[in-house]
Write a protein that holds these residues in place. Structure first.
Motif, PDB file in Angstrom:
ATOM      1  N   VAL A 230       0.841  -1.203   0.000  1.00  0.00           N
ATOM      2  CA  VAL A 230       0.000   0.000   0.000  1.00  0.00           C
ATOM      3  C   VAL A 230       0.876   1.253   0.000  1.00  0.00           C
ATOM      4  N   GLN A 231       1.928   1.227   0.789  1.00  0.00           N
ATOM      5  CA  GLN A 231       2.836   2.377   0.818  1.00  0.00           C
ATOM      6  C   GLN A 231       3.444   2.608  -0.556  1.00  0.00           C
ATOM      7  N   GLU A 232       3.883   1.538  -1.219  1.00  0.00           N
ATOM      8  CA  GLU A 232       4.469   1.670  -2.557  1.00  0.00           C
ATOM      9  C   GLU A 232       3.431   2.200  -3.546  1.00  0.00           C
ATOM     10  N   ALA A 233       2.197   1.731  -3.445  1.00  0.00           N
ATOM     11  CA  ALA A 233       1.133   2.207  -4.338  1.00  0.00           C
ATOM     12  C   ALA A 233       0.875   3.696  -4.135  1.00  0.00           C
ATOM     13  N   LEU A 234       0.866   4.132  -2.893  1.00  0.00           N
ATOM     14  CA  LEU A 234       0.639   5.550  -2.618  1.00  0.00           C
ATOM     15  C   LEU A 234       1.814   6.406  -3.088  1.00  0.00           C
ATOM     16  N   VAL A 235       3.014   5.887  -2.985  1.00  0.00           N
ATOM     17  CA  VAL A 235       4.182   6.611  -3.490  1.00  0.00           C
ATOM     18  C   VAL A 235       4.070   6.753  -5.008  1.00  0.00           C
ATOM     19  N   ARG A 236       3.656   5.679  -5.677  1.00  0.00           N
ATOM     20  CA  ARG A 236       3.486   5.763  -7.139  1.00  0.00           C
ATOM     21  C   ARG A 236       2.404   6.768  -7.508  1.00  0.00           C
ATOM     22  N   ALA A 237       1.333   6.809  -6.743  1.00  0.00           N
ATOM     23  CA  ALA A 237       0.268   7.782  -7.008  1.00  0.00           C
ATOM     24  C   ALA A 237       0.783   9.201  -6.810  1.00  0.00           C
ATOM     25  N   TRP A 238       1.601   9.386  -5.793  1.00  0.00           N
ATOM     26  CA  TRP A 238       2.169  10.705  -5.517  1.00  0.00           C
ATOM     27  C   TRP A 238       3.125  11.129  -6.630  1.00  0.00           C
ATOM     28  N   ARG A 239       3.898  10.161  -7.156  1.00  0.00           N
ATOM     29  CA  ARG A 239       4.863  10.478  -8.215  1.00  0.00           C
ATOM     30  C   ARG A 239       4.188  10.691  -9.569  1.00  0.00           C
ATOM     31  N   HIS A 240       3.011  10.111  -9.769  1.00  0.00           N
ATOM     32  CA  HIS A 240       2.316  10.199 -11.055  1.00  0.00           C
ATOM     33  C   HIS A 240       0.882  10.702 -10.853  1.00  0.00           C
ATOM     34  N   PRO A 241       0.706  11.909 -10.375  1.00  0.00           N
ATOM     35  CA  PRO A 241      -0.651  12.407 -10.109  1.00  0.00           C
ATOM     36  C   PRO A 241      -1.491  12.545 -11.372  1.00  0.00           C
ATOM     37  N   ASP A 242      -0.830  12.689 -12.521  1.00  0.00           N
ATOM     38  CA  ASP A 242      -1.579  12.825 -13.776  1.00  0.00           C
ATOM     39  C   ASP A 242      -2.348  11.549 -14.109  1.00  0.00           C
ATOM     40  N   SER A 243      -1.889  10.397 -13.641  1.00  0.00           N
ATOM     41  CA  SER A 243      -2.578   9.132 -13.897  1.00  0.00           C
ATOM     42  C   SER A 243      -3.904   9.065 -13.149  1.00  0.00           C
ATOM     43  N   LEU A 244      -4.007   9.811 -12.070  1.00  0.00           N
ATOM     44  CA  LEU A 244      -5.223   9.773 -11.246  1.00  0.00           C
ATOM     45  C   LEU A 244      -6.357  10.610 -11.821  1.00  0.00           C
ATOM     46  N   VAL A 245      -6.036  11.599 -12.622  1.00  0.00           N
ATOM     47  CA  VAL A 245      -7.069  12.514 -13.119  1.00  0.00           C
ATOM     48  C   VAL A 245      -7.172  12.498 -14.639  1.00  0.00           C
ATOM     49  N   ASN A 246      -6.815  11.386 -15.261  1.00  0.00           N
ATOM     50  CA  ASN A 246      -6.837  11.356 -16.722  1.00  0.00           C
ATOM     51  C   ASN A 246      -8.213  11.065 -17.292  1.00  0.00           C
ATOM     52  N   GLY A 247      -9.200  10.806 -16.437  1.00  0.00           N
ATOM     53  CA  GLY A 247     -10.564  10.619 -16.905  1.00  0.00           C
ATOM     54  C   GLY A 247     -10.852   9.238 -17.465  1.00  0.00           C
ATOM     55  N   LYS A 248      -9.932   8.305 -17.349  1.00  0.00           N
ATOM     56  CA  LYS A 248     -10.137   6.967 -17.913  1.00  0.00           C
ATOM     57  C   LYS A 248     -10.744   5.987 -16.909  1.00  0.00           C
TER      58      LYS A 248
END
Length: 155
Positions: free
Chosen positions: A19-37
């Motif tokens: 979970v920590q690694e997943a959250l770090v990846r989300a933090w490093r790639h915030p554009d993936s979270l809001v791409n609308g897909k």
């Protein structure tokens, strides 16, 4: 996320790391979270699953870890023999040219590959191979001369 990771790994501590690694990846790639897909939740759960899958693949790709057996005291030559061998090796290395000694230090003492040694010494890889060959040959010759001298003095 933690419940899903725990279900996949069957280990709470490992799940927390995932979970920590997943959250770090989300933090490093915030554009993936809001791409609308898709949803953020779906993206995060997919990342958790991918991390667990990668860990399983990595574990299967290498040899299984084996617990070390207790260290047994080996009955070998005494300490004096090891010291004598070290002195002999140091003496032999001191008789080599600086170029040959540098190559042997890089390759055998530091564990560098030919390419790494070449880069560190600023010479072509072929030169590293050549110098290593001739340095080892010179060490063998020194050993042969030393052994022949020992035989003569013993007789």
């Amino acid at each position: 996320m933690l419940a899903y990771a725990t279900q996949l790994t069957r280990d709470r501590a490992a799940a927390e790391d995932v979970v920590q690694e997943a959250l770090v990846r989300a933090w490093r790639h915030p554009d993936s979270l809001v791409n609308g897909k898709g949803s953020v939740r779906g993206w995060l759960l997919t990342v958790v699953r991918n991390i667990v899958t990668d860990q399983i693949r990595a574990r299967n790709a290498r040899a299984p870890e084996v617990r070390e057996s207790p260290v047994e005291v080996a009955v070998s030559g005494d300490h004096a023999e090891q010291v004598v061998n070290s002195v002999v090796v140091i003496d032999a290395l001191s008789r080599l040219s600086a170029e040959h000694r540098e190559v042997l230090e890089q390759v055998y003492l530091l564990g560098s590959t030919v390419a790494e040694a070449a880069k560190a010494l600023g010479i072509p890889p072929g030169t590293v191979k050549s110098r290593s060959f001739y340095a080892l040959r010179a060490l063998r010759e020194l050993r042969s001369l030393s052994a022949a001298g020992t035989e003569r003095s013993a007789s």
